[in-house]
Write an enzyme that holds these catalytic residues in place. Structure first.
Site, short mmCIF file in Angstrom:
data_model
loop_
_atom_site.label_atom_id
_atom_site.label_comp_id
_atom_site.label_asym_id
_atom_site.label_seq_id
_atom_site.Cartn_x
_atom_site.Cartn_y
_atom_site.Cartn_z
N LYS A 1 70.46 11.68 4.58
CA LYS A 1 70.25 11.02 5.74
C LYS A 1 71.54 10.26 5.99
CE LYS A 1 65.45 10.41 6.29
NZ LYS A 1 64.16 9.53 6.37
N LYS B 1 60.32 26.80 5.48
CA LYS B 1 59.23 26.08 5.66
C LYS B 1 59.17 25.62 7.40
CE LYS B 1 56.98 22.06 4.16
NZ LYS B 1 56.69 20.99 3.27
N LYS C 1 58.89 20.19 11.44
CA LYS C 1 58.98 19.51 12.70
C LYS C 1 60.32 19.15 13.34
CE LYS C 1 57.77 15.05 10.60
NZ LYS C 1 57.03 14.04 10.75
#
Ligand code: TRP
Length: 334
Positions: free
Chosen positions: A115, A197, A200
């Site tokens: 991040k 995977k 979102k």
């Protein structure tokens, strides 16, 4: 433990649109867990502000997520579904735990590294401290089990280390949580790259089916899903795209992959993809209708939010007071 039941805690961020993968892989399987566990599901809005958010948007998404959980079948009388920011103990316990967590431990967190690389202009102290707030979430409710994805395992390990460290100094204050290994939901992969995977945050909108996608969009995405040139609906690792579609179809209709193979024996991918699209629609359309229905009942959702926050506040306060006493804070005059 809470009463005679084990406790389960899970937190979820209201950022990004939830996908079919989140539903089939997690949400759908949580509905019956409340029979066995005292369940807490927190919309972790305090975690969300570790990256910059649009305030109105965050509020809207947080409410949408909470509504979705109820729509998916998590009964708010039996599951405590609440906003993290409504319960004061999360920040308070996080502060205490900060003093029992080492810089070196937080420095090793791979999510922090990822991040900070992604938000290089805003590497704030909250982002660094994110795992400690997460530890506070879990430990406040004396959670025995935490359903987490592989990406959160490192944070759960850290939570265990912090709990053990605290307990070894002060006695048994916190339950040391474990990863929940129950009936696993289906692992749904990207429709465009079945080695990844379904996520979102995928940049390619065709890679993921979002829970709020309309039927046309769902059908289009299924039809465009990557397959192969075998022209055979078979459940094998050599055909990862087809295998993923079988997993989706099986999970939606509660069938086994073998049954699905049989059903589509001799049929082409065109027919199969249409059937997958229809199966997905048959699951998501009712879910969307329930969300719309609940959204109309503002008073009901507001009551759920209030009652569950009170319950969470009550349960978490017990642990918080215990921890505060242990570290030497003076007792509060009543
Ligand atoms: N960090 C988790 C995620 O991004 C969300 C989360 C916050 C969480 N607190 C938690 C998950 C406690 C499990 C338990 O997915």
């Amino acid at each position: 433990m809470i009463g005679d039941k084990k406790a389960l805690f899970s937190g979820m961020q209201a950022t990004g649109n939830l996908t079919l993968g989140n539903y089939l892989g997690a949400l759908k399987n949580w509905v019956n867990l409340c029979d066995e566990y005292e369940c807490f599901y927190s919309v972790v809005d305090m975690h969300s502000i570790t990256v910059r958010q649009d305030p109105a948007e965050l509020r809207k998404r947080a409410r949408a997520l909470l509504t979705l959980y109820i729509a998916a079948g998590l009964d708010p009388e039996k599951n405590c579904i609440y906003y993290q920011s409504h319960v004061t103990g999360h920040a308070e316990l996080a502060w205490i735990l900060n003093c029992y967590t080492y810089m070196g431990e937080l420095n090793r967190m791979t999510q922090f590294k990822d991040k900070s690389a992604k938000h290089a202009d805003n590497i704030n102290a909250g982002l660094f401290d994110y795992p400690v707030l997460m530890a506070a979430d879990i430990l406040l409710y004396q959670a025995d089990v935490v359903p987490v994805g592989i990406d959160q395992m490192q944070h759960l390990e850290l939570t265990r280390d912090i709990a053990q460290r605290f307990n070894s100094i002060y006695g048994d204050v916190f339950t040391v949580p474990e990863a929940y290994i129950g009936k696993q939901g289906a692992k749904i992969m990207s429709l465009q790259d079945p080695s990844k995977k379904m996520s979102k945050s995928d940049e390619n909108p065709n890679a993921s089916i979002y829970l709020m996608d309309d039927p046309d969009t769902i059908m289009r995405k299924c039809k465009r899903a990557v397959t192969d040139s075998e022209a055979c609906v078979a459940y094998r690792d050599e055909q990862p795209g087809v295998k993923n579609l079988i997993d989706i179809y099986s999970a939606c209709l509660n069938k086994t992959p073998a049954e699905v193979e049989k059903e589509f024996e001799g049929k082409g991918y065109g027919d199969f993809k249409m059937a997958v699209g229809e199966a997905v629609i048959s699951v998501l359309k009712p879910l969307q209708d329930r969300v719309a229905e609940l959204e109309k009942d503002k008073a009901y959702i507001d009551t759920v939010i209030k009652n569950n926050a009170e319950k969470a506040q009550y349960v978490s306060n017990k642990t918080l007071r215990k921890a505060q006493k242990k570290v030497g804070f003076p007792e509060r005059p009543r």
